[in-house]
Design a protein around this motif. Structure first.
Motif, PDB file in Angstrom:
ATOM      1  N   ARG A 108       0.832  -1.245  -0.101  1.00  0.00           N
ATOM      2  CA  ARG A 108      -0.153   0.240  -0.360  1.00  0.00           C
ATOM      3  C   ARG A 108       0.837   1.202   0.400  1.00  0.00           C
ATOM      4  NH1 ARG A 108      -4.143   0.555   4.559  1.00  0.00           N
ATOM      5  NH2 ARG A 108      -2.853   0.742   6.140  1.00  0.00           N
ATOM      6  N   SER A 109       1.586   1.091   0.424  1.00  0.00           N
ATOM      7  CA  SER A 109       2.630   2.178   0.520  1.00  0.00           C
ATOM      8  C   SER A 109       3.512   2.403  -0.525  1.00  0.00           C
ATOM      9  CB  SER A 109       3.765   2.611   1.834  1.00  0.00           C
ATOM     10  OG  SER A 109       3.705   1.881   3.296  1.00  0.00           O
ATOM     11  N   LEU A 111       1.863   1.829  -3.258  1.00  0.00           N
ATOM     12  CA  LEU A 111       1.473   2.051  -4.767  1.00  0.00           C
ATOM     13  C   LEU A 111       1.458   3.962  -4.249  1.00  0.00           C
ATOM     14  CD1 LEU A 111      -0.922  -0.667  -4.876  1.00  0.00           C
ATOM     15  CD2 LEU A 111       0.327  -0.006  -6.266  1.00  0.00           C
ATOM     16  N   SER A 112       1.478   4.846  -3.145  1.00  0.00           N
ATOM     17  CA  SER A 112       0.901   5.438  -3.041  1.00  0.00           C
ATOM     18  C   SER A 112      -0.196   5.920  -2.829  1.00  0.00           C
ATOM     19  CB  SER A 112       2.180   6.965  -4.106  1.00  0.00           C
ATOM     20  OG  SER A 112       2.910   6.754  -4.285  1.00  0.00           O
ATOM     21  N   THR A 113      -1.377   4.277  -1.932  1.00  0.00           N
ATOM     22  CA  THR A 113      -2.189   4.843  -1.677  1.00  0.00           C
ATOM     23  C   THR A 113      -2.807   4.618  -0.028  1.00  0.00           C
ATOM     24  OG1 THR A 113      -3.367   2.759  -2.238  1.00  0.00           O
ATOM     25  CG2 THR A 113      -3.539   4.233  -3.932  1.00  0.00           C
ATOM     26  N   PRO A 114      -2.326   5.463   0.666  1.00  0.00           N
ATOM     27  CA  PRO A 114      -2.685   5.462   2.436  1.00  0.00           C
ATOM     28  C   PRO A 114      -3.846   4.844   2.657  1.00  0.00           C
ATOM     29  CG  PRO A 114      -2.070   7.440   1.888  1.00  0.00           C
ATOM     30  CD  PRO A 114      -1.969   6.701   0.450  1.00  0.00           C
ATOM     31  N   ASN A 115      -5.060   4.707   1.751  1.00  0.00           N
ATOM     32  CA  ASN A 115      -6.498   4.680   2.244  1.00  0.00           C
ATOM     33  C   ASN A 115      -6.414   4.042   1.237  1.00  0.00           C
ATOM     34  OD1 ASN A 115      -6.194   6.485   4.531  1.00  0.00           O
ATOM     35  ND2 ASN A 115      -6.391   8.580   3.325  1.00  0.00           N
ATOM     36  N   ALA A 116      -6.447   3.112   0.602  1.00  0.00           N
ATOM     37  CA  ALA A 116      -6.701   2.137   0.008  1.00  0.00           C
ATOM     38  C   ALA A 116      -5.659   0.677  -0.779  1.00  0.00           C
ATOM     39  CB  ALA A 116      -7.092   2.937  -1.586  1.00  0.00           C
ATOM     40  N   LEU A 252       1.045   8.285  -9.420  1.00  0.00           N
ATOM     41  CA  LEU A 252      -0.002   7.546  -9.158  1.00  0.00           C
ATOM     42  C   LEU A 252      -0.548   7.046 -10.245  1.00  0.00           C
ATOM     43  CD1 LEU A 252      -1.806   6.631  -6.494  1.00  0.00           C
ATOM     44  CD2 LEU A 252      -2.122   8.847  -6.842  1.00  0.00           C
ATOM     45  N   LYS A 255       1.173   3.742 -11.580  1.00  0.00           N
ATOM     46  CA  LYS A 255       1.634   2.891 -10.952  1.00  0.00           C
ATOM     47  C   LYS A 255       0.631   1.666 -10.800  1.00  0.00           C
ATOM     48  CE  LYS A 255       3.084   5.127  -7.566  1.00  0.00           C
ATOM     49  NZ  LYS A 255       3.959   5.532  -6.273  1.00  0.00           N
ATOM     50  N   ILE A 256      -0.835   2.614 -10.145  1.00  0.00           N
ATOM     51  CA  ILE A 256      -2.186   1.346 -10.349  1.00  0.00           C
ATOM     52  C   ILE A 256      -2.216   0.880 -11.541  1.00  0.00           C
ATOM     53  CG2 ILE A 256      -4.319   2.132 -10.046  1.00  0.00           C
ATOM     54  CD1 ILE A 256      -4.233   4.290  -8.586  1.00  0.00           C
TER      55      ILE A 256
END
Length: 277
Positions: A108-109, A111-116, A252, A255-256
């Protein structure tokens, strides 16, 4: 003077109107008054015959006992409550939950998505993967310790000893010798000749720090492809003169997209499962 007299007349007129309204509203207020309850309608109240509905009571007594069995049962209940309170720590340190949860956190870190995905999703996925990986070990614990104890074939101490063997075997399989030697030396214990000679209280912390190192190694490998994407995006923006545009905002989506194209969740779970085989 005339204004003062006029103010007095207005005040007397308002007082007279208010009194008349109160007199007219008295019968109406009497009709809507709340009804009174009889003693028989109130739970726990005494009736005319002296018999009422008993209220529940709870009493806690602390005192001495002439029978040692009562003290033993109390201590067993206290020990059981203590074990239940430590169940999360036991789950984290003695199973594969530590490695799985840390790897998912690194993903998760990266992917730079701290809440998903949210924490609830990651913890739930880690729990079910832990149940899947630990199923053979728990089945052996159930066969060797739990079922004989429930059948009365083993005492509590014997059941705990039998349950430690499968768990120790699982943890020693993924414990590094360097970490095991660290705690054996700290406890000033002789070098073991076989896995059975290693105490259980030494195996648990050795396994925990070994799992932490393994999880960080996997997390480092997960970060590399996403770090390359960040570097490419940052270099491109700098060459185009867009120095004030945040690179994270542009990288972002890429990366996704990369994670989706390589079927990242399947690869991550596959590698986690294969690391415990």
């Amino acid at each position: 003077m005339m204004s003062t007299a006029r103010g007095r007349r207005v005040a007397w007129l308002l007082a007279l109107v208010t009194g008349v309204m109160l007199l007219l509203a008295a019968p109406v207020l009497a009709e809507v008054a709340p009804p009174t309850l009889d003693a028989a309608e109130v739970p726990g109240a005494q009736t005319e015959t002296g018999v009422g509905i008993p209220l529940p009571s709870l009493q806690v007594n602390i005192g001495g006992s002439t029978q040692p069995q009562n003290a033993v049962v109390s201590l067993q209940i206290l020990l059981l409550l203590t074990v239940l309170s430590l169940a999360p720590a036991i789950l984290v340190l003695m199973t594969s939950f530590t490695r799985i949860m840390i790897v998912l956190g690194f993903l998760r870190s990266a992917l730079s998505t701290p809440n998903a995905p949210p924490n609830q999703v990651l913890v739930g996925l880690a729990l079910f993967l832990t149940m899947f990986i630990m199923q053979p070990t728990w089945r052996e614990v159930n066969t060797r310790a739990l079922q004989p104890y429930l059948a009365g074939e083993l005492t509590q101490a014997q059941a705990l000893t039998e349950a430690e063997a499968p768990l120790s075997q699982f943890m020693l399989k993924y414990t590094r010798q360097k970490d095991l030697a660290l705690f054996m030396g700290a406890a000033k214990l002789p070098a073991p000749n076989s896995p059975d000679d290693v105490p259980f209280w030494v195996v648990v912390p050795s396994f925990a720090i070994s799992e932490l190192k393994t999880a960080f190694q996997i997390g480092f490998l997960i970060f590399i492809p996403f770090l390359v994407v960040d570097l490419v995006v940052t270099t491109t923006l700098m060459s185009m003169g867009m120095m004030f545009l945040p690179p994270m905002l542009i990288s972002l989506p890429f990366k996704i997209l990369l994670f989706i194209m390589v079927d990242g969740w399947n690869l991550i779970v596959q590698q986690l499962l294969s690391s415990f085989q």
